[in-house]
Design a protein around this motif. Structure first.
Motif, PDB file in Angstrom:
ATOM      1  N   ASN A  21       1.005  -1.454   0.121  1.00 25.17           N
ATOM      2  CA  ASN A  21       0.171   0.110  -0.145  1.00 25.17           C
ATOM      3  C   ASN A  21       0.852   1.539  -0.025  1.00 25.17           C
ATOM      4  OD1 ASN A  21      -2.350  -1.531   0.358  1.00 25.17           O
ATOM      5  ND2 ASN A  21      -2.734  -1.294   2.702  1.00 25.17           N
ATOM      6  N   ASP A  22       0.492   2.175  -0.525  1.00 25.73           N
ATOM      7  CA  ASP A  22       0.861   3.794   0.058  1.00 25.73           C
ATOM      8  C   ASP A  22       1.426   3.640   0.859  1.00 25.73           C
ATOM      9  OD1 ASP A  22       0.336   4.214  -2.420  1.00 25.73           O
ATOM     10  OD2 ASP A  22      -1.348   5.556  -2.944  1.00 25.73           O
ATOM     11  N   GLY A  23       3.270   4.511   1.315  1.00 22.33           N
ATOM     12  CA  GLY A  23       3.627   4.754   2.193  1.00 22.33           C
ATOM     13  C   GLY A  23       4.018   4.027   2.936  1.00 22.33           C
TER      14      GLY A  23
ATOM     15  N   ARG B 172       6.724  -0.321   2.118  1.00 18.64           N
ATOM     16  CA  ARG B 172       7.836  -0.073   1.476  1.00 18.64           C
ATOM     17  C   ARG B 172       7.831  -2.244   1.281  1.00 18.64           C
ATOM     18  NH1 ARG B 172      12.361   2.850   2.646  1.00 18.64           N
ATOM     19  NH2 ARG B 172      11.123   3.908   1.435  1.00 18.64           N
TER      20      ARG B 172
ATOM     21  N   SER C  87       1.841   7.079   6.968  1.00 15.80           N
ATOM     22  CA  SER C  87       1.873   8.405   6.635  1.00 15.80           C
ATOM     23  C   SER C  87       2.399   9.302   7.329  1.00 15.80           C
ATOM     24  CB  SER C  87      -0.237   8.967   6.313  1.00 15.80           C
ATOM     25  OG  SER C  87       0.467   9.597   5.963  1.00 15.80           O
TER      26      SER C  87
END
Length: 733
Positions: free
Chosen positions: A63-65, A67, A105
């Motif tokens: 997901n975004d945020g 790795r 985030s």
């Protein structure tokens, strides 16, 4: 025929086509292979990732945020880690805003002491002094500055060097000079008072918390090493000084946890600073104890901006017996049962920043390591105690034992002070079997010794020096056993108990002295030819004079040694028991030496050319019985010497009881029943008694028969016959 083979071949091709399997990632539908959606299965990918289906396969994407931890995240075992945008400088916080990383985030917020502006991304300073005028405490001055504030304390107040903590009043009267205190304690109080005044009045160079803690423990070591803390008043002053010093030093420590160990002290201190009160558990430990409580208990009702908890252990702090004896006042039955106490752990002091510790809302837990590994039993019990300053003694009020074993005791206490584990030693009550064996055996022993006394006194065929020795030996043992049976437990009367102990001391020593005389007499009978008897005056001087001198000297030297709390016997204090054991050991050694020489000389006489066999056999019999008697009495006191110690084993206790109870019976068997002259005297006596009864019965039967057959008439010879019958042996006159 050809058509038949063609149909058969086409059927085989159809079966082969239907039985063919699909490739991995595909599934058969209506004789064809179609793609299988692996993302339908829950959890096929790891946390913080999404599944993407592909023809014949799938892959996972973070997901975004986040790795991936692996170069190719294609399985459920792969994991996605949060990307710290603040650390990697990938955020877009501008102006006075600072980056605060979150899971997946980040946020842009103002630093502590600032608030966001409504117009732009800038942050405005917060004036902490306005919304809470009491932010610095009573009578303190609050000064606002960019990003924070500082407190200036008036004289007599201090925030312990933390400018954003409340100013609290510092009272240095706790460290006032004591006139009757030891010199080292005065030095310790002076050191603490100077440090307290420097902190309160803000003058001169002030020591750091670590330096002050080291100085305090150095002074405590000097005080404890001298051993001057023995009475309740001095112990009260010392423990109070240590507790007040922790209140002074704790807030000045900079590290969250400080540990310090010196020669006689061990301490651990935990400190927390901050605007909000801490929460959770705090656990401290030293070399001998563990202290656990909650930070809410440490803080209490008011929070000045800091909180601390301290645990101090003293390695060489021992309490006197007088202070421990006061424990019995709390339990009247303990005093009646003669319970003794001793500390079985190191003394520790628990201190917290909360000023109200007399009634805590939540009990604290202390776990002590025992100094002596000893399991709780019928004679041992453990108590959790604290030092009561008002009473000047150890007390168990407010502390309960949570659990215990042979090595540790856990205590739950509703208040804080200096604590320890007290071991109560209860007198072990004699079992019913021991009491029964003692009473029945001693009663039998007294009967047998009484028969021995009568035999040795009135039996003429065995008269001699050796018989006189046996007579006095039996008298001493008879009196000793009678006193033992009637008065060994008469501890309620102190004077009477001392008299009983003195009588036992004298008569048991006298019995051993008469045994020594018997060994000397046997030696003279074997070695000397003439003058083999001992004069009675010399025998009385040794048999009664020596014990009388020993008892008299012992009573003058230590009169309190006669009678203990458990038995009317010699005390173990100042090794007073050796006033009995030392003479016994000397007599046993001398008698052993005499008996060895006697047996050796006796063997030489048996091997000579012209031995007097009858005489030598008699002496051999005397020696055997003397050695057997010596082994019985000497062996009895081998176990009896440990009887009145607390750690006496059950085996030694039972052996002593049995031997002591049966010694009279064994002496009667050896010196009376096994002696041929004595048996002959017993037989003669029994035959006389029986013949006397038979004669009386015969005369009674004859008279009854004569009176019933002859008529009553006058006879001139009747008077003379009756007179002769009366004056003859067995007559009634």
């Amino acid at each position: 025929m050809e058509l038949k083979w063609a149909l058969l071949l086409s059927g085989l091709l159809l079966v082969s086509s239907e039985s063919r399997t699909c490739d991995k990632g595909l599934q058969r539908r209506n004789s064809s292979c179609v793609d299988e959606d692996e993302c339908v299965t829950p959890g096929v990918c790891g946390d913080h990732s999404k599944c993407v289906n592909t023809p014949g396969s799938y892959y996972c994407s973070c997901n975004d945020g986040f790795r991936s931890t692996t170069p190719n995240l294609t399985a459920a075992t792969g994991q996605c880690l949060d990307i710290n945008e603040c650390l990697e400088k990938t955020h877009d916080c501008s102006g006075d805003l600072e980056c605060v990383n979150t899971i997946g985030s980040y946020n842009c917020s103002c630093r502590n002491g600032y608030r966001p502006s409504r117009l732009d991304a800038d942050c405005l300073d917060i004036d902490e002094c306005k919304p809470d005028p009491d932010v610095c405490g009573t009578n303190a001055h609050c000064y606002n500055h960019q990003g924070g504030y500082s407190c200036k304390c008036p004289q007599g107040y201090s925030n312990y060097g933390n400018d954003q903590s409340k100013c609290i009043e510092i009272n240095c009267d706790h460290f006032e000079h004591l006139e009757d205190a030891p010199v080292k304690l005065k030095h310790l109080l002076a050191l603490l008072r100077n440090s307290c005044e420097a902190l309160r009045d803000s003058y001169g160079s002030r020591k750091t918390g670590e330096q002050l803690l080291e100085n305090v423990f150095t002074s405590s070591d000097e005080l404890l090493s001298e051993g001057n803390i023995a009475d309740g008043e001095t112990l009260n002053q010392f423990l109070d000084a240590v507790e007040n010093s922790m209140h002074l030093i704790g807030p000045q420590l900079k590290e969250p946890v400080t540990r310090m160990e010196t020669h006689n002290t061990f301490a651990e201190v935990a400190v927390k600073w901050g605007q909000a009160p801490p929460s959770g558990r705090v656990t401290l430990s030293t070399d001998s104890a563990l202290f656990s409580t909650s930070w809410e208990t440490v803080v209490g009702k008011s929070y000045p901006g800091f909180a601390f908890a301290a645990l101090v252990s003293y390695k060489d702090l021992n309490s006197s017996s007088d202070l421990l004896h006061k424990m019995s006042r709390e339990r009247s039955d303990d005093e009646e049962r003669s319970v003794t106490y001793q500390l079985n752990s190191k003394v520790v002091t628990a201190v917290v920043s909360n000023a109200e510790t007399k009634h805590l809302s939540e009990p604290v837990m202390l776990v002590f390591t025992h100094e002596e590994e000893r399991a709780e039993s019928e004679g041992v019990a453990y108590s959790c105690v604290y030092w009561d300053e008002a009473e000047g003694a150890w007390s168990g009020r407010g502390c309960e034992g949570a659990w215990f074993n042979s090595t540790h005791t856990a205590c739950s206490c509703s208040h804080l002070s200096s604590f320890a584990v007290l071991m109560a030693l209860y007198p072990v009550q004699d079992s019913f079997e021991l009491v029964l064996i003692t009473r029945v055996g001693l009663a039998l022993s007294l009967v047998c010794l009484f028969l021995c006394i009568l035999t040795f006194r009135f039996c003429r065929s065995i008269k001699g020096t050796r018989t006189s020795i046996h007579l006095h030996l039996s008298i001493c043992l008879f009196i000793a056993d009678l006193v033992f049976l009637c008065g060994i437990s008469s501890t309620h009367n102190q004077v009477g108990c001392a008299i009983v102990a003195g009588l036992l001391h004298f008569f048991f020593l006298s019995a051993f002295c008469w045994m020594l005389l018997e060994g000397v007499q046997l030696y003279r009978m074997v070695v000397l030819v003439f003058h083999t008897t001992l004069k009675h005056l010399y025998m009385y001087l040794v048999g009664y004079g020596v014990p009388l001198v020993i008892v008299t000297v012992s009573a003058i030297a230590f009169p309190a040694g006669y009678g203990t709390e458990r038995h009317c016997w010699l005390s173990l204090d100042q090794n007073f028991i050796w006033s009995f054991l030392a003479p016994i050991c000397i007599i046993v050694i001398l008698n052993s030496f005499v008996f060895i020489i006697t047996v050796w000389k006796l063997a030489e006489k048996f091997s000579s050319l012209n031995p007097d066999l009858s005489k030598l056999r008699n002496i051999r019999g005397f020696t055997v019985t003397a050695v057997a008697q010596f082994c019985i009495l000497g062996g009895m006191w081998v176990f009896g010497s440990f009887l009145f110690y607390e750690k006496v084993t059950q085996v030694a206790l039972y052996l002593f009881t049995i031997l002591n109870s049966l010694q009279g019976a064994l002496i009667f068997i050896m010196h009376c029943l096994l002696s041929k002259p004595v048996r002959e005297e017993y037989c003669t006596l029994i035959s006389r008694i029986c013949s006397l009864k038979e004669k009386k019965y015969s005369e009674f039967s004859t008279n009854q028969s004569s009176n019933s057959q002859q008529p009553l008439r006058s006879n001139p010879t009747t008077g003379e016959s009756r007179y002769r019958a009366a004056v003859s042996p067995g007559g009634s006159l």
